[in-house]
Design an enzyme around this catalytic site. Structure first.
Site, short mmCIF file in Angstrom:
data_model
loop_
_atom_site.label_atom_id
_atom_site.label_comp_id
_atom_site.label_asym_id
_atom_site.label_seq_id
_atom_site.Cartn_x
_atom_site.Cartn_y
_atom_site.Cartn_z
CB SER A 202 -58.78 -8.68 -26.43
OG SER A 202 -57.87 -8.76 -25.36
CB CYS A 217 -58.95 -4.61 -32.68
SG CYS A 217 -59.43 -3.81 -31.18
CD GLN A 220 -53.56 -3.04 -31.51
OE1 GLN A 220 -54.68 -3.42 -31.11
NE2 GLN A 220 -52.64 -2.62 -30.68
NE ARG A 244 -61.66 -1.35 -22.32
CZ ARG A 244 -62.09 -0.29 -23.02
NH1 ARG A 244 -61.67 -0.11 -24.26
NH2 ARG A 244 -62.96 0.57 -22.52
CG ASP A 276 -59.30 -4.14 -19.63
OD1 ASP A 276 -58.24 -3.87 -20.23
OD2 ASP A 276 -59.93 -5.20 -19.77
NE ARG A 278 -58.93 -6.46 -22.22
CZ ARG A 278 -58.17 -5.79 -23.07
NH1 ARG A 278 -57.73 -6.35 -24.18
NH2 ARG A 278 -57.82 -4.52 -22.83
N1 GTP Z 1 -65.86 -1.99 -23.96
C1 GTP Z 1 -65.18 -1.55 -25.02
N2 GTP Z 1 -64.32 -2.41 -25.63
C2 GTP Z 1 -63.64 -1.95 -26.69
C3 GTP Z 1 -63.80 -0.64 -27.21
N3 GTP Z 1 -62.98 -0.52 -28.31
C4 GTP Z 1 -62.33 -1.72 -28.42
N4 GTP Z 1 -62.75 -2.55 -27.46
C5 GTP Z 1 -62.30 -3.89 -27.14
O1 GTP Z 1 -60.99 -3.79 -26.60
C6 GTP Z 1 -60.27 -5.00 -26.83
C7 GTP Z 1 -58.92 -4.63 -27.40
O2 GTP Z 1 -58.35 -3.85 -26.42
P1 GTP Z 1 -57.43 -2.61 -26.78
O3 GTP Z 1 -57.43 -1.70 -25.62
O4 GTP Z 1 -57.78 -2.09 -28.13
O5 GTP Z 1 -56.03 -3.21 -26.94
P2 GTP Z 1 -55.37 -4.13 -25.89
O6 GTP Z 1 -55.55 -5.47 -26.47
O7 GTP Z 1 -55.85 -3.92 -24.52
O8 GTP Z 1 -53.87 -3.64 -25.92
P3 GTP Z 1 -52.83 -3.92 -27.08
O9 GTP Z 1 -52.27 -5.27 -26.74
O10 GTP Z 1 -51.81 -2.83 -26.97
O11 GTP Z 1 -53.58 -3.90 -28.36
C8 GTP Z 1 -61.14 -5.82 -27.76
O12 GTP Z 1 -61.81 -6.78 -26.97
C9 GTP Z 1 -62.14 -4.82 -28.30
O13 GTP Z 1 -63.41 -5.43 -28.59
C10 GTP Z 1 -64.71 0.22 -26.54
O14 GTP Z 1 -64.89 1.39 -26.90
N5 GTP Z 1 -65.38 -0.27 -25.45
ZN ZN Z 2 -61.40 -3.23 -31.56
#
Ligand code: GTP
Ligand code: ZN
Length: 350
Positions: A202, A217, A220, A244, A276, A278
């Protein structure tokens, strides 16, 4: 002004639209190499002629054979030829989904067989022909454009993307529901029957591009690309789901609330969003375009695993991607584990 796509030779742009393009079509216990082979063979009732056309080495040979036996064409051929063509063009795309993605990705454009030799199936070369083949292709497109998995994204174009780990082929897609532009970075050769290593990443501008340490991120992303190159092949899907799914500006507002003590879930909820937002449904279209049915998925996020399974994608293995734990994001990672179910090893989030 409606844009027009003119096609003719199978090896030219949009050649997949031509009846001469190689697209195996299995009907009862026979495999026709092209729709042209099938169409020409239907002119005859003599089974030996049908067999000779089926076995013709090229569609052009099949066409020449039907000319050679023109005196033996069945009497009602002119009455049935249009329905024969419509049937086999539909079957060609029903059985060759990559072509269907390309067909649907032509959007609303006018499709014209630019053939100076044929003013019935083509435009006669001067645009005055009936273009009946083009009309059938547009009808077939309209049908599949509303079907799974073709309705989610349009493929636009692809180009090389050299990186420090290796050179990927970058495919650009537009999500029909939102207009968002998503990417698939393909490395190496995706082999049928061998589930590729993939990541659904994402978008996180702050982490991916601005070296932020307050999430994982960026760490990763680079690890995932390195892993794919080391595996010899795989795909990084770069999904425009910033924050998210709440977008960059709202993520900054959420960060501000987190600066004041909220956690990453509480901040989203305080802004009126779910933890979330998404949705991964559209990924089906990109996976199908790349002919991927089973994957090894790099993620710690159970929702992604669930989303892909719901989309009918077989996850043969989940590969952990635990990167970049540091003092600025340890609270965030702990919240992801406790409130969003992220699967981290205890050694990773001490
Ligand atoms: N709303 C919000 N989004 C966040 C925050 N920190 C990171 N993000 C967003 O979260 C998304 C990444 O999600 P993560 O939960 O880090 O990882 P994931 O992709 O769900 O899971 P993995 O596949 O294990 O990495 C990206 O779109 C980031 O912009 C936050 O504090 N608040
Ligand atoms: Zn991030």
């Amino acid at each position: 002004m409606i844009e027009e796509i003119q096609f003719y030779e199978p090896n030219e742009d949009y050649g997949f639209l031509s009846n001469f393009s190689h697209s195996p079509i299995h009907l009862s216990d026979v495999t026709w190499p092209t729709s042209e082979h099938y169409y020409q063979a239907q002119k005859f009732t003599n089974s030996e002629i049908v067999q000779e056309i089926l076995n013709a080495p090229t569609p052009d040979d099949a066409f020449q054979l039907s000319r050679k036996y023109a005196h033996l064409v069945k009497s009602d051929w002119m009455d049935v030829r249009h329905s024969v063509m419509r049937y086999i063009v539909f079957e060609k795309f029903r059985q060759n989904p990559h072509f269907t993605h390309l067909l649907v990705s032509t959007g609303e454009k006018l499709l014209t067989e630019h053939s100076h030799k044929d003013s019935y199936w083509g435009d006669g070369g001067d645009g005055r022909g009936q273009n009946e083949l083009g009309k059938i292709l547009m009808e077939v497109r309209d049908y599949f454009a509303e079907q799974e998995p073709f309705k989610h994204v349009h493929f636009v174009d692809s180009a090389k993307l050299p990186t420090q780990w290796g050179t990927f082929q970058m495919y650009g897609f537009v999500e029909r529901a939102t207009g968002k532009e998503h990417l698939a970075l393909v490395y190496g050769e995706l082999k049928q029957g061998e589930p590729p290593l993939i990541r659904l990443h994402s978008e996180c501008l702050t982490g991916d591009a601005l070296f932020s340490a307050r999430c994982d991120c960026g760490f990763q992303l680079s690890r995932a690309m390195e892993n794919i190159v080391n595996a010899g092949s795989g795909v990084l899907f770069y999904l425009r789901q910033e924050g998210r799914g709440i977008g960059l500006i709202n993520k900054i507002r959420a960060y501000h609330l987190q600066d004041d003590g909220a956690d990453t879930v509480e901040a989203n909820e305080a802004l009126g969003f779910a933890a979330d937002m998404r949705n991964y449904e559209f990924c089906k279209g990109m996976l199908s375009f790349l002919n991927i049915e089973s994957v090894k998925l790099m993620t710690n996020n159970p929702r992604k695993v669930k989303a892909l399974k719901t989309a009918g994608i077989n996850i043969v293995e989940r590969v952990a991607l635990q990167e970049g734990n540091n003092p600025h994001n340890s609270g965030y990672l702990k919240t992801k584990a406790s409130k969003l179910g992220h699967m981290f090893d205890s050694s990773f989030i001490k």
